[in-house]
Design a protein around this motif. Structure first.
Motif, PDB file in Angstrom:
ATOM      1  N   ILE A  80       0.855  -1.190   0.000  1.00 38.57           N
ATOM      2  CA  ILE A  80       0.000   0.000   0.000  1.00 38.57           C
ATOM      3  C   ILE A  80       0.890   1.239   0.000  1.00 38.57           C
ATOM      4  N   SER A  81       0.312   2.412  -0.279  1.00 38.58           N
ATOM      5  CA  SER A  81       1.095   3.654  -0.329  1.00 38.58           C
ATOM      6  C   SER A  81       0.352   4.782   0.368  1.00 38.58           C
ATOM      7  N   PRO A  82       0.094   4.663   1.681  1.00 41.55           N
ATOM      8  CA  PRO A  82      -0.671   5.702   2.376  1.00 41.55           C
ATOM      9  C   PRO A  82       0.083   7.023   2.499  1.00 41.55           C
ATOM     10  N   TRP A  83       1.425   6.964   2.461  1.00 36.64           N
ATOM     11  CA  TRP A  83       2.242   8.171   2.619  1.00 36.64           C
ATOM     12  C   TRP A  83       3.052   8.478   1.370  1.00 36.64           C
ATOM     13  N   GLY A  84       2.659   7.893   0.264  1.00 41.74           N
ATOM     14  CA  GLY A  84       3.374   8.126  -0.985  1.00 41.74           C
ATOM     15  C   GLY A  84       4.340   7.014  -1.324  1.00 41.74           C
ATOM     16  N   ALA A  85       5.213   6.676  -0.400  1.00 42.40           N
ATOM     17  CA  ALA A  85       6.171   5.599  -0.636  1.00 42.40           C
ATOM     18  C   ALA A  85       5.489   4.247  -0.483  1.00 42.40           C
ATOM     19  N   PRO A  86       5.815   3.263  -1.320  1.00 41.57           N
ATOM     20  CA  PRO A  86       5.210   1.928  -1.196  1.00 41.57           C
ATOM     21  C   PRO A  86       5.590   1.273   0.127  1.00 41.57           C
ATOM     22  N   THR A  87       4.614   0.675   0.774  1.00 38.92           N
ATOM     23  CA  THR A  87       4.790   0.052   2.088  1.00 38.92           C
ATOM     24  C   THR A  87       4.266  -1.373   2.024  1.00 38.92           C
ATOM     25  N   ASP A  88       5.133  -2.339   2.300  1.00 38.91           N
ATOM     26  CA  ASP A  88       4.734  -3.750   2.241  1.00 38.91           C
ATOM     27  C   ASP A  88       4.173  -4.186   3.579  1.00 38.91           C
ATOM     28  N   MET A  89       2.892  -4.528   3.583  1.00 39.09           N
ATOM     29  CA  MET A  89       2.236  -4.999   4.801  1.00 39.09           C
ATOM     30  C   MET A  89       2.527  -6.474   5.058  1.00 39.09           C
ATOM     31  N   GLY A  90       2.870  -7.184   4.012  1.00 41.45           N
ATOM     32  CA  GLY A  90       3.162  -8.609   4.139  1.00 41.45           C
ATOM     33  C   GLY A  90       4.613  -8.885   3.800  1.00 41.45           C
ATOM     34  N   ALA A  91       4.843  -9.776   2.847  1.00 40.63           N
ATOM     35  CA  ALA A  91       6.201 -10.173   2.467  1.00 40.63           C
ATOM     36  C   ALA A  91       7.030  -8.962   2.044  1.00 40.63           C
ATOM     37  N   SER A  92       8.325  -8.989   2.386  1.00 39.85           N
ATOM     38  CA  SER A  92       9.219  -7.882   2.047  1.00 39.85           C
ATOM     39  C   SER A  92      10.414  -8.328   1.221  1.00 39.85           C
ATOM     40  N   TRP A  93      11.018  -9.458   1.579  1.00 36.42           N
ATOM     41  CA  TRP A  93      12.295  -9.864   0.985  1.00 36.42           C
ATOM     42  C   TRP A  93      12.145 -10.961  -0.060  1.00 36.42           C
ATOM     43  N   ILE A  94      13.050 -10.911  -1.017  1.00 34.41           N
ATOM     44  CA  ILE A  94      13.352 -12.076  -1.838  1.00 34.41           C
ATOM     45  C   ILE A  94      14.582 -12.697  -1.196  1.00 34.41           C
ATOM     46  N   HIS A  95      14.436 -13.872  -0.613  1.00 37.97           N
ATOM     47  CA  HIS A  95      15.535 -14.486   0.122  1.00 37.97           C
ATOM     48  C   HIS A  95      16.463 -15.260  -0.813  1.00 37.97           C
ATOM     49  N   ARG A  96      17.761 -15.116  -0.591  1.00 38.39           N
ATOM     50  CA  ARG A  96      18.790 -15.846  -1.347  1.00 38.39           C
ATOM     51  C   ARG A  96      18.593 -15.653  -2.852  1.00 38.39           C
ATOM     52  N   ILE A  97      19.082 -14.560  -3.361  1.00 32.66           N
ATOM     53  CA  ILE A  97      18.729 -14.155  -4.728  1.00 32.66           C
ATOM     54  C   ILE A  97      19.394 -14.988  -5.814  1.00 32.66           C
ATOM     55  N   ASN A  98      20.488 -15.699  -5.497  1.00 35.13           N
ATOM     56  CA  ASN A  98      21.136 -16.521  -6.521  1.00 35.13           C
ATOM     57  C   ASN A  98      20.317 -17.789  -6.798  1.00 35.13           C
ATOM     58  N   HIS A  99      19.934 -17.978  -8.050  1.00 37.33           N
ATOM     59  CA  HIS A  99      19.133 -19.125  -8.492  1.00 37.33           C
ATOM     60  C   HIS A  99      17.724 -19.110  -7.901  1.00 37.33           C
ATOM     61  N   ASN A 100      17.297 -17.963  -7.421  1.00 39.86           N
ATOM     62  CA  ASN A 100      15.933 -17.834  -6.900  1.00 39.86           C
ATOM     63  C   ASN A 100      15.017 -17.414  -8.051  1.00 39.86           C
ATOM     64  N   PRO A 101      13.960 -18.181  -8.323  1.00 43.92           N
ATOM     65  CA  PRO A 101      13.089 -17.847  -9.462  1.00 43.92           C
ATOM     66  C   PRO A 101      12.445 -16.466  -9.359  1.00 43.92           C
ATOM     67  N   LEU A 102      12.187 -15.994  -8.135  1.00 44.96           N
ATOM     68  CA  LEU A 102      11.605 -14.654  -7.989  1.00 44.96           C
ATOM     69  C   LEU A 102      12.610 -13.575  -8.391  1.00 44.96           C
ATOM     70  N   ALA A 103      13.869 -13.754  -7.962  1.00 38.22           N
ATOM     71  CA  ALA A 103      14.899 -12.780  -8.332  1.00 38.22           C
ATOM     72  C   ALA A 103      15.117 -12.777  -9.837  1.00 38.22           C
ATOM     73  N   GLU A 104      15.114 -13.961 -10.435  1.00 35.29           N
ATOM     74  CA  GLU A 104      15.275 -14.063 -11.887  1.00 35.29           C
ATOM     75  C   GLU A 104      14.096 -13.415 -12.612  1.00 35.29           C
ATOM     76  N   PHE A 105      12.902 -13.601 -12.048  1.00 31.92           N
ATOM     77  CA  PHE A 105      11.697 -12.992 -12.632  1.00 31.92           C
ATOM     78  C   PHE A 105      11.787 -11.472 -12.556  1.00 31.92           C
ATOM     79  N   ALA A 106      12.255 -10.949 -11.411  1.00 28.10           N
ATOM     80  CA  ALA A 106      12.393  -9.502 -11.243  1.00 28.10           C
ATOM     81  C   ALA A 106      13.375  -8.930 -12.261  1.00 28.10           C
ATOM     82  N   GLN A 107      14.500  -9.607 -12.436  1.00 26.83           N
ATOM     83  CA  GLN A 107      15.512  -9.138 -13.387  1.00 26.83           C
ATOM     84  C   GLN A 107      14.974  -9.158 -14.818  1.00 26.83           C
TER      85      GLN A 107
END
Length: 350
Positions: A80-107
């Motif tokens: 959500i962005s109640p103050w302008g900047a995006p604020t994650d109420m739930g998950a925040s991190w992509i853990h262990r970015i090497n060979h992580n499908p989420l990190a690869e998807f982001a890239q």
């Protein structure tokens, strides 16, 4: 970790679905017999549901509907962005970015990420950018912190050698009790040891030390497949899920109340309509399954009911506070308050 686990399960499900579709080579996977007739219905628009839908789409199975009870996609990802900047109420991190499908998807989708000193792969890294204060507002000095971290490393080493001959089902708390006795920890040394141990383990596992197997301290999480630092997506985690949702038919604000299935297919009843499909993928949260708010007919197999009954979800609350201006060291990632003797289990971290 949740995404990786979901991905493995979903890929297995998708492979089964694809084999089923290939058996009927004459089936038209693009035509829609009626407004509520689909090849596949996916229940839940979280990580598992959206990745399943995208995997089907990638294999040219496009007559798919994703049904979501909430008024948004993402499940435990909620930006959500109640103050302008995006604020994650739930998950925040992509853990262990090497060979992580989420990190690869982001890239692949040009979503920038920012790495942090905090990392599941090396939990001690966090304390290189960590200020800890006592109840009086005094900062714990670096020598005391380093001494405590060395104790934690010795604790982990002693666990790997099973120095206390604890049972296989021993908890982290059991190991900590044995170690504290062995090292004769008292006073502030004991207070700091307990705090950092809880900070490293309880926060990530969202469970008390007596509920976490001692093996967690040496096995790590997902280390065989992924590695490296942890990262936060710029613009909020939802940016990834917005990409997941592209090209998909998603029905929001549409809670499912009943699912019936037989050899002819699946019927899904919601508060809006009745839907029919050849197959269904159910990615409901464990809490919803345990509550029994969705009626299955026939009832789910006994082994699945047993698993649903015994699975648990941890709880970790986030509270965001807006200040007029920062009064803290902006080069430090973490600020924490050492619990008092009166409230030893209180844990505050920013």
């Amino acid at each position: 970790m949740l995404f990786k686990s979901a991905k493995i399960v979903i890929l297995q499900l998708i492979s089964i679905l694809l084999m089923s579709f290939s058996v009927n080579a004459n089936a038209d996977t693009h035509s829609v017999a009626s407004p509520h007739q689909y090849d596949v219905i996916i229940i839940g628009a979280g990580a598992a549901g959206l990745s399943a839908a995208q995997e089907l789409y990638r294999h040219n199975i496009k007559n798919v509907l994703v049904i979501e009870a909430r008024n948004r996609i993402g499940g435990r990802v909620w930006t959500i962005s109640p103050w302008g900047a995006p604020t994650d109420m739930g998950a925040s991190w992509i853990h262990r970015i090497n060979h992580n499908p989420l990190a690869e998807f982001a890239q692949k989708n040009n979503i920038d990420t920012v790495t942090t000193t905090y990392s599941l792969g090396n939990p001690f890294n966090k304390f290189s950018s960590f200020d800890l204060y006592d109840a009086a507002g005094n900062k714990i000095n670096s020598q005391e912190m380093e001494s405590t971290l060395q104790l934690l490393k010795k604790f982990i080493n002693d666990i790997s050698q099973n120095k206390w001959h604890l049972k296989n089902n021993a908890s982290v708390k059991d190991g900590a009790i044995a170690f504290i006795k062995q090292e004769n920890l008292q006073g502030k040394n004991l207070q700091l040891f307990n705090f950092i141990l809880k900070d490293m383990i309880e926060n990530d596992m969202a469970a008390d030390l007596n509920q976490i197997p001692l093996a967690v301290m040496t096995e790590g999480e997902g280390g065989k497949h992924t590695s490296g630092l942890d990262a936060i997506p710029k613009g909020g985690y939802i940016r990834l899920f917005s990409e997941f949702a592209k090209n998909l038919s998603i029905s929001l604000n549409n809670p499912v109340t009943a699912i019936s299935y037989d050899k002819q297919g699946v019927t899904v009843v919601t508060k809006k309509a009745v839907y029919h499909s050849r197959y269904a993928v159910v990615t409901l949260p464990i809490g919803v399954l345990q509550a029994g708010t969705v009626q299955f007919s026939p009832e789910l197999p006994k082994d699945k009911l047993i698993a649903i009954k015994h699975l648990r979800m941890g709880l970790l609350n986030k509270i965001y506070v807006l200040f007029d201006k920062p009064f803290w060291d902006q080069d430090i990632e973490w600020i924490s308050l050492l619990p008092t003797k009166e409230k030893p289990n209180a844990h505050y971290e920013a």
